[in-house]
Every structure is written in C-alpha cells, then in structure tokens.
Design a protein around this motif. Structure first.
Motif, PDB file in Angstrom:
ATOM      1  N   SER A 326      11.181 -91.773 -22.341  1.00 20.95           N
ATOM      2  CA  SER A 326      12.028 -90.592 -22.517  1.00 20.95           C
ATOM      3  C   SER A 326      11.277 -89.324 -22.115  1.00 20.95           C
ATOM      4  O   SER A 326      11.836 -88.441 -21.440  1.00 20.95           O
ATOM      5  N   ALA A 327       9.996 -89.226 -22.488  1.00 24.02           N
ATOM      6  CA  ALA A 327       9.207 -88.041 -22.132  1.00 24.02           C
ATOM      7  C   ALA A 327       8.998 -87.960 -20.626  1.00 24.02           C
ATOM      8  O   ALA A 327       9.084 -86.880 -20.030  1.00 24.02           O
ATOM      9  N   SER A 328       8.738 -89.100 -19.990  1.00 19.10           N
ATOM     10  CA  SER A 328       8.522 -89.123 -18.542  1.00 19.10           C
ATOM     11  C   SER A 328       9.787 -88.710 -17.795  1.00 19.10           C
ATOM     12  O   SER A 328       9.744 -87.899 -16.869  1.00 19.10           O
ATOM     13  N   MET A 329      10.932 -89.255 -18.202  1.00 17.00           N
ATOM     14  CA  MET A 329      12.189 -88.907 -17.544  1.00 17.00           C
ATOM     15  C   MET A 329      12.573 -87.461 -17.815  1.00 17.00           C
ATOM     16  O   MET A 329      13.040 -86.742 -16.916  1.00 17.00           O
ATOM     17  N   SER A 330      12.360 -86.989 -19.040  1.00 18.15           N
ATOM     18  CA  SER A 330      12.714 -85.612 -19.384  1.00 18.15           C
ATOM     19  C   SER A 330      11.892 -84.617 -18.582  1.00 18.15           C
ATOM     20  O   SER A 330      12.409 -83.593 -18.125  1.00 18.15           O
ATOM     21  N   GLU A 331      10.603 -84.915 -18.383  1.00 15.18           N
ATOM     22  CA  GLU A 331       9.744 -84.008 -17.627  1.00 15.18           C
ATOM     23  C   GLU A 331      10.184 -83.952 -16.170  1.00 15.18           C
ATOM     24  O   GLU A 331      10.229 -82.877 -15.562  1.00 15.18           O
ATOM     25  N   GLY A 332      10.526 -85.108 -15.598  1.00 17.87           N
ATOM     26  CA  GLY A 332      11.015 -85.117 -14.222  1.00 17.87           C
ATOM     27  C   GLY A 332      12.313 -84.345 -14.067  1.00 17.87           C
ATOM     28  O   GLY A 332      12.481 -83.570 -13.122  1.00 17.87           O
ATOM     29  N   LYS A 333      13.225 -84.536 -14.994  1.00 15.25           N
ATOM     30  CA  LYS A 333      14.499 -83.810 -14.943  1.00 15.25           C
ATOM     31  C   LYS A 333      14.290 -82.318 -15.139  1.00 15.25           C
ATOM     32  O   LYS A 333      14.967 -81.494 -14.503  1.00 15.25           O
ATOM     33  N   ARG A 334      13.356 -81.948 -16.038  1.00 11.34           N
ATOM     34  CA  ARG A 334      13.096 -80.527 -16.287  1.00 11.34           C
ATOM     35  C   ARG A 334      12.567 -79.855 -15.029  1.00 11.34           C
ATOM     36  O   ARG A 334      12.972 -78.740 -14.685  1.00 11.34           O
ATOM     37  N   LEU A 335      11.657 -80.540 -14.336  1.00 12.73           N
ATOM     38  CA  LEU A 335      11.111 -79.978 -13.112  1.00 12.73           C
ATOM     39  C   LEU A 335      12.206 -79.797 -12.073  1.00 12.73           C
ATOM     40  O   LEU A 335      12.313 -78.746 -11.435  1.00 12.73           O
ATOM     41  N   PHE A 336      13.046 -80.806 -11.905  1.00 11.37           N
ATOM     42  CA  PHE A 336      14.121 -80.719 -10.926  1.00 11.37           C
ATOM     43  C   PHE A 336      15.130 -79.637 -11.299  1.00 11.37           C
ATOM     44  O   PHE A 336      15.709 -78.990 -10.424  1.00 11.37           O
ATOM     45  N   ALA A 337      15.379 -79.465 -12.593  1.00  9.70           N
ATOM     46  CA  ALA A 337      16.360 -78.467 -13.024  1.00  9.70           C
ATOM     47  C   ALA A 337      15.937 -77.056 -12.654  1.00  9.70           C
ATOM     48  O   ALA A 337      16.784 -76.164 -12.524  1.00  9.70           O
ATOM     49  N   GLN A 338      14.634 -76.829 -12.458  1.00  9.67           N
ATOM     50  CA  GLN A 338      14.139 -75.499 -12.120  1.00  9.67           C
ATOM     51  C   GLN A 338      14.028 -75.290 -10.608  1.00  9.67           C
ATOM     52  O   GLN A 338      13.592 -74.225 -10.172  1.00  9.67           O
ATOM     53  N   MET A 339      14.408 -76.292  -9.829  1.00 11.83           N
ATOM     54  CA  MET A 339      14.366 -76.182  -8.373  1.00 11.83           C
ATOM     55  C   MET A 339      15.768 -76.008  -7.814  1.00 11.83           C
ATOM     56  O   MET A 339      16.726 -76.569  -8.361  1.00 11.83           O
ATOM     57  N   PRO A 340      15.922 -75.287  -6.712  1.00 12.65           N
ATOM     58  CA  PRO A 340      17.174 -75.377  -5.954  1.00 12.65           C
ATOM     59  C   PRO A 340      17.389 -76.821  -5.505  1.00 12.65           C
ATOM     60  O   PRO A 340      16.431 -77.581  -5.314  1.00 12.65           O
ATOM     61  N   LYS A 341      18.666 -77.181  -5.321  1.00 10.07           N
ATOM     62  CA  LYS A 341      18.968 -78.576  -5.011  1.00 10.07           C
ATOM     63  C   LYS A 341      18.267 -79.062  -3.747  1.00 10.07           C
ATOM     64  O   LYS A 341      17.748 -80.193  -3.703  1.00 10.07           O
ATOM     65  N   ALA A 342      18.200 -78.230  -2.715  1.00  8.03           N
ATOM     66  CA  ALA A 342      17.566 -78.653  -1.460  1.00  8.03           C
ATOM     67  C   ALA A 342      16.092 -78.984  -1.677  1.00  8.03           C
ATOM     68  O   ALA A 342      15.565 -79.944  -1.108  1.00  8.03           O
ATOM     69  N   GLU A 343      15.416 -78.184  -2.509  1.00  2.00           N
ATOM     70  CA  GLU A 343      14.007 -78.446  -2.771  1.00  2.00           C
ATOM     71  C   GLU A 343      13.839 -79.715  -3.599  1.00  2.00           C
ATOM     72  O   GLU A 343      12.923 -80.512  -3.350  1.00  2.00           O
ATOM     73  N   ALA A 344      14.719 -79.918  -4.584  1.00  2.00           N
ATOM     74  CA  ALA A 344      14.633 -81.119  -5.408  1.00  2.00           C
ATOM     75  C   ALA A 344      14.842 -82.371  -4.559  1.00  2.00           C
ATOM     76  O   ALA A 344      14.150 -83.382  -4.730  1.00  2.00           O
ATOM     77  N   LEU A 345      15.791 -82.311  -3.629  1.00  2.00           N
ATOM     78  CA  LEU A 345      16.033 -83.454  -2.754  1.00  2.00           C
ATOM     79  C   LEU A 345      14.841 -83.700  -1.834  1.00  2.00           C
ATOM     80  O   LEU A 345      14.497 -84.846  -1.533  1.00  2.00           O
ATOM     81  N   ALA A 346      14.193 -82.625  -1.375  1.00  2.00           N
ATOM     82  CA  ALA A 346      13.030 -82.783  -0.499  1.00  2.00           C
ATOM     83  C   ALA A 346      11.873 -83.442  -1.245  1.00  2.00           C
ATOM     84  O   ALA A 346      11.215 -84.343  -0.722  1.00  2.00           O
TER      85      ALA A 346
END
Length: 451
Positions: A326-346
């Motif tokens: 849960s901590a590993s997935m939450s950290e990944g999602k948190r990082l992606f949530a702070q990126m624009p979608k194009a950057e997260a996809l890259a």
C-alpha cells in the motif's frame, strides 16, 4: 487495401517468434440458460458463422513484400474464411476445468497464421458441468489487452432473455474512442515526453528514488521468473468473491488493488519457497494504474501509467506485506498526481521501455531484471452479463510472457467476482496451477490478519 504499419505495432510483429507469441487472449466461461438442449452450442456456432466481418481489424493481416510476409504494411482481406477463424472443439473426458485449461494452454502457445487475419475464436463444449467456454486470441499488433477486453464486453448483454448473437468481428468500430496507446506505444514516445519534463518533476522523482520510496527499473532481484522462455505455455484461472477482498480492503484502509497485489505477493512467496528459490530482497511488480483525475470523464482520453511496486515477498507477515504494498503504490500515485499527464506518461513509458529489449540476444542473461512480474487489474463489468441467454460465469484474461518475464497475472472484475488469469512459460514455471491454491491461502491470511 494496404496501409503502413505504425512502429509501435511493428514491434510486436518483429519481435514475434516461435518462443514469443505476441497475442493477447481471453477465456470466458458461460452457464447455458435453463432448457438449453444438446444443440445449444451448435446453433450458436451456425449463427456466428453467418455474421459478416464488418470490423476492419478482423480483416487485417501483414502484407507481402518481394514475395514474402513483411512487417511494413497491413493488407485487408475482402473475404475472411470464418470456418478457419471460428472453431468448435470438444474436451476429452472427463471434461473438467483441468482439461479446459490444458486446451487453453495449447491454444495460447500457438502462433497465429500471418497469411490470414490475426485472430481466432474457439467455442469449447464437453465440460462435465454443462457449461461452455469461449477462448479468443488477437495479435497485440492489432489490439491491446484492455481494448480486447472492452470489445468482448460489447458482445454481451445485461438482459438474460436477449437472444441475439453478437460477435466481435461484426461490431462496428467506435472511432471516437480509438484504440489508445499500447505498452510499446508509450515506450516509443518516452524520450520525447521526457524532454518536456519540468525541473521540479525531475527533482521530485530523483528524491523519491534516492530515498528508496520508489522502486527503480533494474533494481529487482534475480528470480526464476526472469529467464529466457520457450514457446509452450501454461494457463491457470480462478475467481474470488469481490466481497471477501473488499472486507480486507475496508478493514486495512487500503485499496482493492492493494489487496489483489498482496494476494499475488503471498502466492509468489509460497511458490518460490516451494522451489527453494525465494530471493532475499522483495520482488518488484510492474503495475499499470489509471492516471485519470476524478470527474475527468471520457474527455480526458487515455491515461494509464505504470508503477513499480515493492511486493514485500521477503516479509513473512501478511499484514506487513500489505502495508508495504500500500505504501509503495501510494507513493507512486502521489508522485504521478503532482505531474502533468504528459510527464507522468513519459516517466511510465521509461519504466517499461526495457521490455522492448527483452528479445535482444544476451540482454536477459547479461542484465538484472527491470522488474520481476507484470500484474494488471483490467476494469470489467460490475453486473451480471449474458451471451445468447448464457450467463458469464468467468472472464479470465490471458496475457503475454516474454524473455525475462516468464509469468504474468492479469485480473478483471466480473459482477461480484474478481477473475484471475495466470500465464507462464511451461518450461520455466512448473506446476503453475499451484499458484491458485497459494492465492487462496494468501487471501485467507489477509482475512485473518485484518479480522
């Protein structure tokens, strides 16, 4: 009609070999309606054979160049031999699910004929409990796994009394939705997207990696799953009540997908212990996740990223494994949530880019695995679905395994169940069906730990 093959689609054709079939599949189990006679399947088969092939993707095959098959152009057949693509089979006695999975394993390991449109559908009868099965496979160069599942869903109905037969090759294409980028397509555009990454994004990602809050590609331990593979496959499938998984989710204040990953972690740990092959460090799973913001709706387009999740397979305590996941997935999602979608996809594309190198001679043997396994959770139906009055009992995705990735687990929702489809290299992953027992034991341990 001829058209050029896009580079992402060509990757699946170029990398295909006898050892590396590049199609995605699905095994569906149906309970016939009351009163269905012995000719039920035969009558469905005859009606399906009469359905025209309207959808262009089901008329599509690689074109020829200088007298041979090439990976440069698509050709569309005007006539499709449905007697070849649509097949009716019967299981040998005693007709158990075991015999069904044996047949599915053989079908899933066979290459599609490149001189014909790259798909097959098999109607399978002879199950001892009276059910029927449908196994479908389509080349990944034509369609990705998520799109294939959605297309199969469109052949079903929520009306148990509907008597029309819907087939995927006769359903008109939804042009406004399109196919969406494949795994290879996201990897192909990674460098272009990376060039647009903001400095703050790079700093944030670097800090997360340095502090070991996010797993890095090629930081996974070596395991018996990360080896060159052969061409034969084993398939396993089983359903679990969603209510059991939701009870653990609510008790532990995690997500449903966290519980699914914890079940997989427990199963992988037990399986590796059986083979005296459990690494000292945790296995790393590549997990596709939705990057769509709440309320964005269809207008936001396709938004799928990938997280490298620490599975905690080195931890004996099931509750601690669940918290680690849960901590590993939450950290990944948190990082992606702070990126624009194009950057997260890259960033996501860079995570999976090493898959494109798996067939390069020596790559798997000379490098550490970028991750140990792919575990996907594909959205499915939330209510009971029917096909010609037959209730869908099971819907099991069957995905691709690669050199260095000898095992794949894909999950989809089906009314009140979660259906697990497991695919492995027959040579590298022996006794694959034991993973199903370990999945059940893993869920039972989580229930006990959160009671």
């Amino acid at each position: 009609m001829v058209e050029f093959i896009s580079p992402p689609d060509a990757i699946f054709l170029v990398n295909e070999s006898r050892e590396h079939p590049m199609h995605v599949g699905s095994l569906q189990l149906f309970q016939p309606p009351e009163g269905a006679g012995p000719d039920f399947i035969r009558s469905i088969h005859e009606r399906m054979r009469a359905m025209p092939v309207r959808r262009r993707v089901f008329r599509k095959r690689p074109g020829t160049l200088l007298g041979g098959i090439s990976s440069l152009t698509w050709y569309y057949d005007d006539e499709v031999d449905l007697d070849y693509h649509l097949r009716r089979s019967a299981l040998p006695t005693p007709g158990r699910v075991r015999e069904l999975l044996d047949l599915t394993s053989r079908l899933h390991g066979g290459l599609l004929d490149r001189y014909r449109p790259l798909w097959e559908q098999h109607l399978i009868e002879g199950l001892d409990d009276g059910r029927l099965a449908v196994y479908t496979k389509v080349h990944h160069a034509l369609i990705d796994g998520i799109a294939a599942q959605r297309l199969l869903q469109r052949t079903l109905s929520t009306d148990p009394h509907a008597t029309d037969v819907r087939v995927p090759w006769s359903i008109e294409s939804e042009h406004e939705r399109g196919r969406g980028p494949s795994l290879a397509g996201r990897a192909t555009g990674a460098l272009r997207g990376l060039g647009r990454l903001a400095p703050s994004t790079l700093t944030m990602a670097k800090q997360a990696f340095v502090e070991h809050r996010l797993a890095l590609p090629f930081d996974a331990p070596d395991s018996m799953f990360n080896v060159p593979i052969g061409g034969a496959r084993r398939c396993a499938a089983q359903s679990w009540p969603l209510a059991r998984i939701r009870a653990v989710q609510e008790a532990a204040s995690v997500t449903v997908n966290d519980v699914v990953l914890a079940m997989c972690s427990a199963a992988l740990r037990a399986y590796l212990l059986e083979h005296d092959a459990l690494p000292d460090r945790s296995l790393i799973a590549m997990v596709p996740v939705s990057l769509r913001q709440d309320g964005a709706g269809e207008a936001s387009g396709n938004a799928v990223g990938t997280i490298l999740c620490t599975l905690g397979t080195d931890l004996p305590d099931p509750g601690e494994r669940l918290r680690t996941i849960s901590a590993s997935m939450s950290e990944g999602k948190r990082l992606f949530a702070q990126m624009p979608k194009a950057e997260a996809l890259a960033v996501s594309a860079l995570m999976v880019a090493p898959l494109g190198l798996s067939n390069v001679p020596g790559f798997v043997a000379m490098t550490r695995p970028p991750f140990n396994i792919v575990i996907s959770n594909v959205p499915g139906s939330r209510e009971p679905m029917y096909w010609y009055g037959a209730r869908l009992d099971g819907n099991y995705p069957m995905s691709i395994v690669l050199d260095g990735q000898a095992l794949n687990i894909t999950v989809t929702s089906n009314a009140g169940n979660l259906d697990f489809g497991v695919v492995g290299c027959r040579r590298s992953v022996p006794h694959l069906q034991r993973l199903l027992r370990h999945l059940e034991n893993g869920l039972a341990e989580l229930e006990h730990a959160t009671a």
